[in-house]
Design an enzyme around this catalytic site. Structure first.
Site, short mmCIF file in Angstrom:
data_model
loop_
_atom_site.label_atom_id
_atom_site.label_comp_id
_atom_site.label_asym_id
_atom_site.label_seq_id
_atom_site.Cartn_x
_atom_site.Cartn_y
_atom_site.Cartn_z
N GLY B 33 0.80 -1.16 0.07
CA GLY B 33 -0.06 0.09 0.18
C GLY B 33 0.72 1.36 0.04
N LEU B 34 0.19 2.40 -0.13
CA LEU B 34 0.92 3.61 -0.40
C LEU B 34 1.72 3.91 1.08
CD1 LEU B 34 -1.99 5.91 -1.76
CD2 LEU B 34 -0.08 5.00 -3.12
N SER B 35 2.62 4.85 0.98
CA SER B 35 3.31 5.52 2.13
C SER B 35 2.44 6.10 3.10
CB SER B 35 4.30 6.46 1.67
OG SER B 35 5.03 6.99 2.52
N CYS B 37 0.12 4.55 4.64
CA CYS B 37 -1.54 4.06 4.59
C CYS B 37 -1.57 3.17 5.79
CB CYS B 37 -1.64 3.00 3.51
SG CYS B 37 -0.86 1.51 3.49
N GLY B 38 -0.42 2.82 6.69
CA GLY B 38 -0.81 2.28 7.73
C GLY B 38 -0.06 0.77 7.75
N LYS B 39 0.68 0.34 6.95
CA LYS B 39 1.12 -0.91 6.77
C LYS B 39 2.04 -1.56 7.92
CE LYS B 39 3.84 0.11 3.44
NZ LYS B 39 3.25 1.43 3.12
N SER B 40 2.97 -0.67 8.34
CA SER B 40 3.86 -1.10 9.34
C SER B 40 3.27 -1.24 10.55
CB SER B 40 5.15 0.03 9.30
OG SER B 40 6.08 -0.63 9.83
N SER B 124 5.88 -1.72 -1.99
CA SER B 124 5.95 -2.58 -3.02
C SER B 124 5.18 -2.33 -4.01
CB SER B 124 5.98 -4.03 -2.42
OG SER B 124 4.47 -4.23 -1.58
#
Lengths: 216, 216
Positions: B33-35, B37-40, B124
């Protein structure tokens, strides 16, 4: 976003928590030695013995690294461009060996952070490359094990016929034949791999890890 | 040597044995997902929740990969030659992003082989790079999770001021601004990250892993 970030920091699992759960400490057990000296055999035996003791370990060796992380250019070309394969694929030149060891060191370090005994089994012939891995890790995390078998013994074993090919000039830059092996000056452990059995050698490694409080 | 080799094969620890001991299956949970976006955040919450359930997981993200395995050229130059740093160091060009993702995929695959839920949290942005990782793994091992937050939401969060810099032209090739983000066409899970809390999203991921029998 600031609330979310605080939340994140409150809930991250620490290395110590992982180690406590795994009942062992994370570290890197780095085997080094000539081709056919017994590195991979002893590494897998150590892994097996640690598994039986309830500890968490994992072996990185040519079998699982040379087909993925450190693939040769030819292999990368199956899915990537020629430019890509040429730049990132690894062969056996000094610079390629340097990167090979650097990547393995970085991955072993991640396993150690996950509270796992990362066991690596690669020739890793250059002292500087191994010392770079040591320097990248916290003090005490790098356990260098010199699997010391005389060249004559390794060459007599020659399970894959590589020494024969190197002597015939079919393989260039082969460690011990036409490329140097730089033995560790001060390894944590030196194994006499020319005279003892793999089982004896693996027991020596496990005993060392127990003595250091890494496994129980 | 033949006796030694037989011995080796008899004592190698299988992935299934590691999974049984760990009480979870190994797999790769791939967040994209975008920078901002909450991935980490979600990845670390999932890791925390799995840890609490007794499962074995580990997060690969920029924090532990960008300083080691996938270091930038500048960083590599501290210990390596300029030629080395230039060839193997990674920036943000398409080919560098491709290698960035390839290495992460290879490492996540090793963790999965070790019976661990490998959780990755990287933008990614390119579909092909993610699909290459999927194709490199056994069927069912790659769980792609699209952290779907609108660009406006991510840009409004902008915790590190990166969007601001990209809009000002100070950062080139920034995903969502002047470099594409290719959303997954058929992810295993899509998270509505613009409206739900990280905790809700992490619970959705854990519920998915439980439903697939990966964790208990």
């Amino acid at each position: 976003m600031s609330n979310v970030e605080v939340y994140w920091h409150e809930h991250v699992v620490s290395r110590e928590q992982r180690e406590e759960k795994n009942n062992n400490k994370g570290c890197v057990v780095w085997f080094t030695g000539l081709s056919a000296c017994g590195k991979s055999t002893v590494a897998n035996l150590v892994d097996y013995k640690l598994f039986q003791r309830g500890a968490h370990s994992f072996v990185l060796d040519g079998d699982n690294v040379r087909h993925g992380l450190n693939a040769a250019p030819k292999m990368l070309m199956e899915k990537h461009s020629e430019e890509f394969a040429k730049r990132f694929g690894l062969g056996f030149s000094a610079i390629d060996r340097e990167e090979n060891i650097r990547r393995i060191g970085a991955v072993a370090s991640l396993f150690a952070s996950a509270g796992i005994v990362a066991i690596t089994a690669f020739i890793s012939p250059y002292r500087r490359d191994r010392d770079n891995v040591r320097a990248s890790l916290p003090e005490g995390d790098f356990i260098e094990i010199f699997v010391d078998a005389p060249l004559e013994v390794c060459e007599a074993r020659d399970p894959k016929g590589l020494y024969k090919k190197a002597r015939a000039g079919e393989l260039k830059g082969f460690t011990g034949i036409d490329d140097p092996y730089e033995a560790p000056l001060n390894p944590e452990l030196r194994l006499e791999a020319g005279t003892k059995t793999p089982d004896q050698l693996a027991d020596e490694v496990v005993a060392y890890l127990v003595s250091k409080g890494i496994v129980k």
